[in-house]
Write an enzyme that holds these catalytic residues in place. Structure first.
Site, PDB file in Angstrom:
ATOM      1  CD  GLU A 235      -4.137  -0.362   9.318  1.00 48.14           C
ATOM      2  OE1 GLU A 235      -4.790   0.059   8.348  1.00 48.14           O
ATOM      3  OE2 GLU A 235      -3.408  -1.384   9.267  1.00 48.14           O
TER       4      GLU A 235
ATOM      5  CD  GLU B 135      -3.180   0.604   2.139  1.00 46.37           C
ATOM      6  OE1 GLU B 135      -4.068   1.442   2.294  1.00 46.37           O
ATOM      7  OE2 GLU B 135      -3.117  -0.467   2.776  1.00 46.37           O
TER       8      GLU B 135
END
Length: 736
Positions: free
Chosen positions: A617, A341
């Site tokens: 996260e 990502e």
């Protein structure tokens, strides 16, 4: 005036596919050189050498921009690198971020992931004459010994390849219209960390622990028989059994492979980076941690904010936030540096930019990125979820918008203005801000049939990764997306009106009317007698911090009630940023500190107790029983939840800039002492000088010391009492 823009794009005659390409030019210097400059850019990322010496400390240049509209070129002073006689200029070019399969980045002449170079060596002689050596078909190219390179998967270098066959470069017709002088800050190697521990896992894997998660790469020295493949796999955490864990990297191979030529070597990657704390070493018989060095790579940023206190877990958390920022500020503010990502997610940046500007000087960094965001903005004002834009994660009339994510167009310029006090920031990004706010208004009017309503209810990311249910795996949270979008619409309109006054612009629309309509809709749709209809922490938080409630005392009491009921944080990316600020407004600093000091799952300090060295996260990245959250989205280096550090500076330490006199030209020192944290120390190197706060508990009260910068004026509020402060150091003792 340089002739750089007259240079010609060149590439290799052969398509080197996954390999890097080396470009060569021999230059004969026959006169005394007064000065010389290399003006350079690439379709890919480059490293340049003159006479085998690296031209610059910069890496991964020219960095990542919105390539269809903005490709930076850089000018390097190479005067001292040239010698009389023959000089060799060599430029290696790897794919870099061009590996993303974005159709508009390529043409018939140049594929999106094909290496190309454009540069000019400008030599000015002492006699006043000038030589300009541009790229053209007199250059030569060769396939590099870096036979594979990819940002996600890594790099392979074949040391057996010494001199590849050189062929004449091919001139290509490729646009120059998107070229711009360098702006922002370069990416550089910043720190070096030695391997601290050699681990043999239960599965027999050879692992080196660097003791800190970083973004960068590993340099190592070794010797192995010819043709031996040494593979370095990068990863973040060991699993609960102590073995290598890479599932959360998804498709990213994150490997560095070296094929030995049989001689001793010292190597490091050239065209990629990794997010890691650990490496697995495969193919070496003898592995010593001291032979492996982790090199920290991030954008050049001066450290400005420092925090410490009596609680060591909080200190570690503050350090983790700083490491998370370093790990994700690599030319763009990315979400994560390790999996497949590593994108410039707008929502993460929106929620963290205030904290970012405390930790480091990020003015130039965000200025550049906001220019990319404007370049990617559509004519209707809509924006992508990631910037620079790639083919996925789109937006607009034919896609979907997400409140908060695209609101970075307003949030980031405003926070940079508050931090640095430069009106030019607002002026430069005014068009971006206004187009976005107007777009939101138009969506609200469309949904309301001519009256203000929520801009969006469907799609979007909501209060991303909130945790109303302790063991949920859902990602968007329970807070209504329409509520969030309406709250941020009100914030956007209010902020734009404020910017108009600062810049002396006239409102060209009835923004006050739109704001009032938005607030009225928010209250009628989402509130009843001051209480949020939806009983989430984030719902109440947004109503409080954005001034949307008509009965503040009721909404504040509701929030405090919710926090006490759960005894923990339930917010996601959106609510977390503002939660402790809302509790402060509710007069509940003690409750805020309860949440801050909590170590049980879920909390800010829970990952610290699990050995985290960056911010996770997810609240549930690792469950208390050692299970990992869904590997499809479980980064252990994501800065969003670190946004609470701004509250630690502004409220716990009390260094609060006045938004009406930005850039810390006026400061209110208003700390929130709590006996559970007997001392707190913080400082911010502002544009006006160092602002600092220190206080400690004494036998009969508290002692405070506030440092007012030379360019600032300041006051203090301690336990409700106001104090005047002079420039320099101010000491105040308060009895209990």
């Amino acid at each position: 005036m340089i002739s750089f823009l007259q240079a010609i794009w060149i590439k290799s005659r052969a398509n080197n596919k996954d390999a890097a390409t080396d470009f060569f030019k021999t230059i004969d210097i026959k006169k005394e050189v007064k000065s010389a400059y290399l003006h350079i850019t690439a379709h890919g990322v480059f490293e340049a050498f003159i006479n085998s010496k690296r031209v610059s400390e910069d890496v991964l240049m020219p960095g990542w921009t919105s390539y269809t509209k903005r490709l930076r070129y850089i000018s390097y002073d190479v005067t001292d690198m040239l010698k009389q006689g023959e000089n060799e200029l060599k430029v290696g070019v790897g794919k870099g971020w061009f590996f993303h399969n974005v159709d508009c980045w390529g043409t018939d002449a140049l594929k999106h992931d094909e290496a190309a170079l454009m540069c000019t060596l400008e030599v000015i002689y002492s006699d006043g004459s000038v030589d300009e050596i541009p790229t053209d078909n007199s250059w030569q190219t060769a396939k590099s010994n870096i036979i594979y390179n990819n940002i996600y998967n890594g790099e392979t270098v074949d040391l057996r390849i010494k001199d590849s066959k050189k062929t004449k470069a091919v001139e290509i017709s490729y646009t120059r219209n998107h070229l711009i002088p360098f702006e922002g800050v370069p990416i550089r190697e910043q720190e070096r960390l030695q391997g601290v521990k050699l681990i043999r896992t239960p599965k027999g894997e050879t692992v080196i622990d660097f003791g800190q998660e970083i973004t960068g790469y590993v340099e190592f020295t070794a010797k192995a028989p010819k043709d031996t493949e040494i593979i370095i796999k990068h990863f973040e955490v060991l699993d609960k059994d102590g073995n290598v864990y890479t599932e959360n990297l998804r498709g990213a191979k994150a490997a560095y492979t070296v094929i030995s030529d049989g001689k001793p070597f010292t190597v490091k990657p050239s065209y990629t980076f990794y997010g890691f704390r650990y490496i697995q070493v495969i193919g070496l018989k003898s592995v010593k941690p001291e032979n492996f060095t982790a090199i920290v790579v991030h954008s050049e940023m001066k450290r400005t904010g420092y925090f410490s206190c009596a609680n060591e877990l909080l200190n570690k958390f503050a350090q983790n936030v700083v490491w998370g920022q370093k790990g994700n500020f690599l030319d763009v503010p990315t979400d994560c540096p390790q999996r497949d990502e590593r994108l410039g997610w707008t929502g993460d940046a929106a929620m963290f930019c205030r904290t970012a500007a405390i930790n480091f000087d990020v003015k130039a960094f965000f200025d550049k990125w906001l220019n990319d965001l404007e370049a990617d903005q559509l004519a209707d004002g809509s924006l992508p979820h990631v910037c620079p834009y790639i083919n996925v994660y789109w937006h607009g009339a034919n896609g979907f918008n997400s409140p908060v994510w695209e609101d970075v167009a307003v949030i980031a310029p405003w926070e940079m203005y508050v931090a640095y006090g430069d009106k030019a920031i607002l002026a430069r990004h005014y068009r971006l801000m206004k187009k976005w706010v107007d777009y939101m208004i138009n969506e609200g009017l469309r949904n309301g049939g001519g009256k203000m309503k929520h801009p969006w209810t469907d799609g979007g990311y909501g209060d991303w990764l909130s945790l109303e249910d302790l063991y949920q795996e859902e990602v968007c949270g329970e807070t209504d997306n329409g509520l969030i979008s309406t709250a941020f619409l009100a914030y956007g309109i209010k902020t734009l009106m404020r910017v108009n006054r600062i810049l002396g612009y006239e409102d060209d629309r009835d923004y006050e009317g739109f704001l009032n309509g938005t607030v009225d809709f928010f209250r009628s749709e989402y509130m009843t007698n001051g209480r949020m209809k939806q009983e989430t922490q984030t719902a109440a938080v947004l109503a409080i911090v954005f001034g949307l409630t008509d009965k503040p005392a009721v909404t504040k009491a509701q929030l405090a009630e919710n926090v006490r009921k759960h005894g923990r944080i339930t917010t996601g990316f959106v609510g977390t940023t503002y939660l402790l600020y809302a509790l402060t407004e509710a007069g509940a600093d003690e409750l805020a500190v309860d949440l801050l000091l909590r170590t049980e799952y879920p909390s800010w300090l829970y990952p610290v107790t699990k050995g985290a060295t960056t911010v996770w996260e997810r609240w549930n990245g690792i469950f208390p029983d050692g299970r990992f959250a869904n590997a499809g989205m479980n980064s252990f280096n994501h800065y969003a939840y670190g946004s609470v550090l701004s509250w630690m500076f502004r409220r716990l330490a009390g260094i609060c800039p006045d938004e009406d006199e930005p850039g810390y030209r006026k400061i209110t020192f208003s700390p929130a002492p709590d006996e559970r944290i007997p001392w707190v120390k913080a400082s911010v190197d502002t544009v006006c000088g160092e602002a600092a706060s220190y206080y400690e508990k004494t036998a009969d009260g508290w002692d405070f010391e506030f440092t007012v910068p030379a360019g600032s004026k300041a006051g203090a509020v301690i336990f409700g009492k106001k104090y005047r402060l002079k420039k320099g150091v101010n000491k105040i003792s308060v009895k209990a």
